[in-house]
Design an enzyme around this catalytic site. Sequence first.
Site, PDB file in Angstrom:
ATOM      1  CG  ASP A  71      41.171  45.959  33.936  1.00 14.16           C
ATOM      2  OD1 ASP A  71      42.343  46.370  34.386  1.00 14.16           O
ATOM      3  OD2 ASP A  71      39.999  46.405  34.265  1.00 14.16           O
TER       4      ASP A  71
ATOM      5  CG  ASN B  90      32.059  46.805  39.735  1.00 13.05           C
ATOM      6  OD1 ASN B  90      31.307  45.891  39.951  1.00 13.05           O
ATOM      7  ND2 ASN B  90      33.192  46.516  39.578  1.00 13.05           N
TER       8      ASN B  90
ATOM      9  CD  GLN C 272      31.005  53.435  38.923  1.00 11.68           C
ATOM     10  OE1 GLN C 272      30.121  53.387  39.476  1.00 11.68           O
ATOM     11  NE2 GLN C 272      31.286  53.871  37.486  1.00 11.68           N
TER      12      GLN C 272
ATOM     13  CG  HIS D 246      33.964  50.440  33.570  1.00 11.49           C
ATOM     14  ND1 HIS D 246      33.738  51.542  34.118  1.00 11.49           N
ATOM     15  CD2 HIS D 246      34.639  49.319  34.234  1.00 11.49           C
ATOM     16  CE1 HIS D 246      34.318  51.343  35.497  1.00 11.49           C
ATOM     17  NE2 HIS D 246      34.611  50.026  35.491  1.00 11.49           N
TER      18      HIS D 246
ATOM     19  CG  HIS E 242      34.940  44.798  34.757  1.00 10.57           C
ATOM     20  ND1 HIS E 242      36.476  45.100  35.157  1.00 10.57           N
ATOM     21  CD2 HIS E 242      34.306  45.832  35.525  1.00 10.57           C
ATOM     22  CE1 HIS E 242      36.398  46.076  36.100  1.00 10.57           C
ATOM     23  NE2 HIS E 242      35.228  46.470  36.083  1.00 10.57           N
TER      24      HIS E 242
HETATM   25  P1  AMP Z   1      35.659  49.374  38.463  1.00  8.67           P
HETATM   26  O1  AMP Z   1      36.595  49.076  39.706  1.00  8.67           O
HETATM   27  O2  AMP Z   1      34.635  48.495  37.985  1.00  8.67           O
HETATM   28  O3  AMP Z   1      35.585  50.862  38.403  1.00  8.67           O
HETATM   29  O4  AMP Z   1      36.896  48.976  37.396  1.00  8.67           O
HETATM   30  C1  AMP Z   1      37.882  50.004  36.947  1.00  8.67           C
HETATM   31  C2  AMP Z   1      38.980  49.068  36.177  1.00  8.67           C
HETATM   32  O5  AMP Z   1      39.816  49.788  35.161  1.00  8.67           O
HETATM   33  C3  AMP Z   1      39.779  48.402  36.932  1.00  8.67           C
HETATM   34  O6  AMP Z   1      39.672  46.779  36.562  1.00  8.67           O
HETATM   35  C4  AMP Z   1      41.134  48.808  36.675  1.00  8.67           C
HETATM   36  O7  AMP Z   1      42.481  47.834  36.544  1.00  8.67           O
HETATM   37  C5  AMP Z   1      40.862  49.255  35.203  1.00  8.67           C
HETATM   38  N1  AMP Z   1      41.844  50.381  34.857  1.00  8.67           N
HETATM   39  C6  AMP Z   1      41.974  51.448  35.449  1.00  8.67           C
HETATM   40  N2  AMP Z   1      42.659  52.458  34.907  1.00  8.67           N
HETATM   41  C7  AMP Z   1      42.931  51.676  33.628  1.00  8.67           C
HETATM   42  C8  AMP Z   1      44.011  52.131  32.423  1.00  8.67           C
HETATM   43  N3  AMP Z   1      44.474  53.341  32.155  1.00  8.67           N
HETATM   44  N4  AMP Z   1      43.962  51.320  31.374  1.00  8.67           N
HETATM   45  C9  AMP Z   1      43.181  50.227  31.466  1.00  8.67           C
HETATM   46  N5  AMP Z   1      42.647  49.605  32.666  1.00  8.67           N
HETATM   47  C10 AMP Z   1      42.470  50.587  33.527  1.00  8.67           C
END
Ligand code: AMP
Length: 137
Positions: A32, A88, A95, A101, A103
Site C-alpha cells: 500500500d 471495506n 472504501q 481488495h 488489506h
Molecule cells: P480502501 O479505503 O479500503 O478503499 O483502501 C484503499 C487503499 O488503497 C488505501 O490504503 C490507499 O493507501 C491505497 N492506495 C490507493 N492508491 C494506491 C496506489 N496507487 N498504490 C498502492 N496503494 C494505493
Amino acid sequence: MIDENCIFCKIANGEIPSKTVYEDDDFRVILDLGPASKGHALILPKDHYNDLYELTDDLTGKAFILAKKISILLKKKLNCEGLNLVQNNGRTAGQTVFHFHIHIIPRYNDDQQKIGWKPQEVTQEELEDTLQKIFES
Ligand code: AMP
Ligand code: ZN
C-alpha cells in the site's frame, strides 16, 4: 472483466508498476502506498469487482486463503507482533477505491495505530430485533 477507468485494475494487471509481493493468474498482492504500518499489503484480483458483494465465490475463497498465506509470510519476514485483515465495502465503511481488495496490516507494539470501533451498549430487545430482521422472509 477489466475496468479501464480503475486504477487497481491497471495495477493488478501490471499496466501501472507497483511494489509486488506476490502474483498469480488471479491476484496481485502489492504494498500500500499510504501504509498503516511497515508491510501493509493489498490483495487485488486481476478482474474488476467493485466489492465483496460482487466477487465470485471462487475468488472469495481464493482471496481469503491467499490472505492467510501472505499474513504468515509477513509475520515471518517482518516479525510483526500482530496483524489485522481489513476489507471495506462502501463509502460508509471507508472504501475509497471501488475495486475489491483485502488489506493485510502487520501490527507492531509501537505502531501507534488504532483499527477498531467504539463498542455501543445494546439491550436484549435490540438484539432480538436484529435477529428478527435477519431471519424474516
Ligand atoms: P480502501 O479505503 O479500503 O478503499 O483502501 C484503499 C487503499 O488503497 C488505501 O490504503 C490507499 O493507501 C491505497 N492506495 C490507493 N492508491 C494506491 C496506489 N496507487 N498504490 C498502492 N496503494 C494505493
Ligand atoms: Zn478495477
